[in-house]
Design a protein around this motif. Structure first.
Motif, PDB file in Angstrom:
ATOM      1  N   GLU A  92       0.828  -1.209   0.000  1.00 57.21           N
ATOM      2  CA  GLU A  92       0.000   0.000   0.000  1.00 57.21           C
ATOM      3  C   GLU A  92       0.861   1.257   0.000  1.00 57.21           C
ATOM      4  OE1 GLU A  92      -2.637  -0.012   3.314  1.00 57.21           O
ATOM      5  OE2 GLU A  92      -4.216  -1.050   2.215  1.00 57.21           O
ATOM      6  N   ALA A  93       1.927   1.252   0.798  1.00 54.31           N
ATOM      7  CA  ALA A  93       2.807   2.412   0.850  1.00 54.31           C
ATOM      8  C   ALA A  93       3.488   2.635  -0.497  1.00 54.31           C
ATOM      9  CB  ALA A  93       3.846   2.230   1.951  1.00 54.31           C
ATOM     10  N   LYS A  94       3.899   1.556  -1.161  1.00 59.35           N
ATOM     11  CA  LYS A  94       4.510   1.691  -2.486  1.00 59.35           C
ATOM     12  C   LYS A  94       3.524   2.275  -3.487  1.00 59.35           C
ATOM     13  CE  LYS A  94       8.016  -1.935  -2.256  1.00 59.35           C
ATOM     14  NZ  LYS A  94       8.473  -3.220  -2.820  1.00 59.35           N
TER      15      LYS A  94
ATOM     16  N   THR B 235       1.735   6.984  -6.755  1.00 60.92           N
ATOM     17  CA  THR B 235       0.751   7.982  -7.171  1.00 60.92           C
ATOM     18  C   THR B 235       1.274   9.394  -6.970  1.00 60.92           C
ATOM     19  OG1 THR B 235      -0.333   7.963  -5.011  1.00 60.92           O
ATOM     20  CG2 THR B 235      -1.218   6.482  -6.708  1.00 60.92           C
ATOM     21  N   LEU B 236       2.225   9.548  -6.030  1.00 63.63           N
ATOM     22  CA  LEU B 236       2.837  10.868  -5.805  1.00 63.63           C
ATOM     23  C   LEU B 236       4.046  11.099  -6.701  1.00 63.63           C
ATOM     24  CD1 LEU B 236       2.668  10.944  -1.902  1.00 63.63           C
ATOM     25  CD2 LEU B 236       1.200  12.154  -3.506  1.00 63.63           C
TER      26      LEU B 236
END
Length: 92
Positions: free
Chosen positions: A79-81, A86-87
């Motif tokens: 999820e963090a990846k 997306t950023l």
């Protein structure tokens, strides 16, 4: 009695017992009084640190034995990846 009150009570009891030994209010052999009692707090502190390091090492060693936690951690990493991608951050 709350847990904090219990901890403070036990701490005061142990401190009182140690001070009674240190000031020789409780008669003990002279060798113990002069060689062991003065270094007892440092010995306890080092033993407690060794115990905590053992617990930490054991937890790291047996981490794969907890499949649910491993799956949850891997899911959070994925999820963090995705969020970083997306950023516009390159994570690979």
């Amino acid at each position: 009695m709350t847990r904090a009150q219990q901890t403070v009570s036990i701490g005061l009891l142990v401190t009182s017992l140690y001070l009674a030994l240190y000031f020789n209010l409780i008669p003990i052999p002279a060798t113990i009084q002069t060689e062991i009692v003065p270094v007892l707090p440092f010995w306890i502190l080092v033993s407690f640190g060794a115990y905590l390091l053992f617990k930490l090492g054991w937890g790291v060693l047996t981490f794969n034995d907890v499949p649910e936690a491993h799956k949850e951690l891997m899911f959070e990493i994925d999820e963090a990846k995705k969020d970083l991608r997306t950023l516009g951050v390159d994570v690979d």
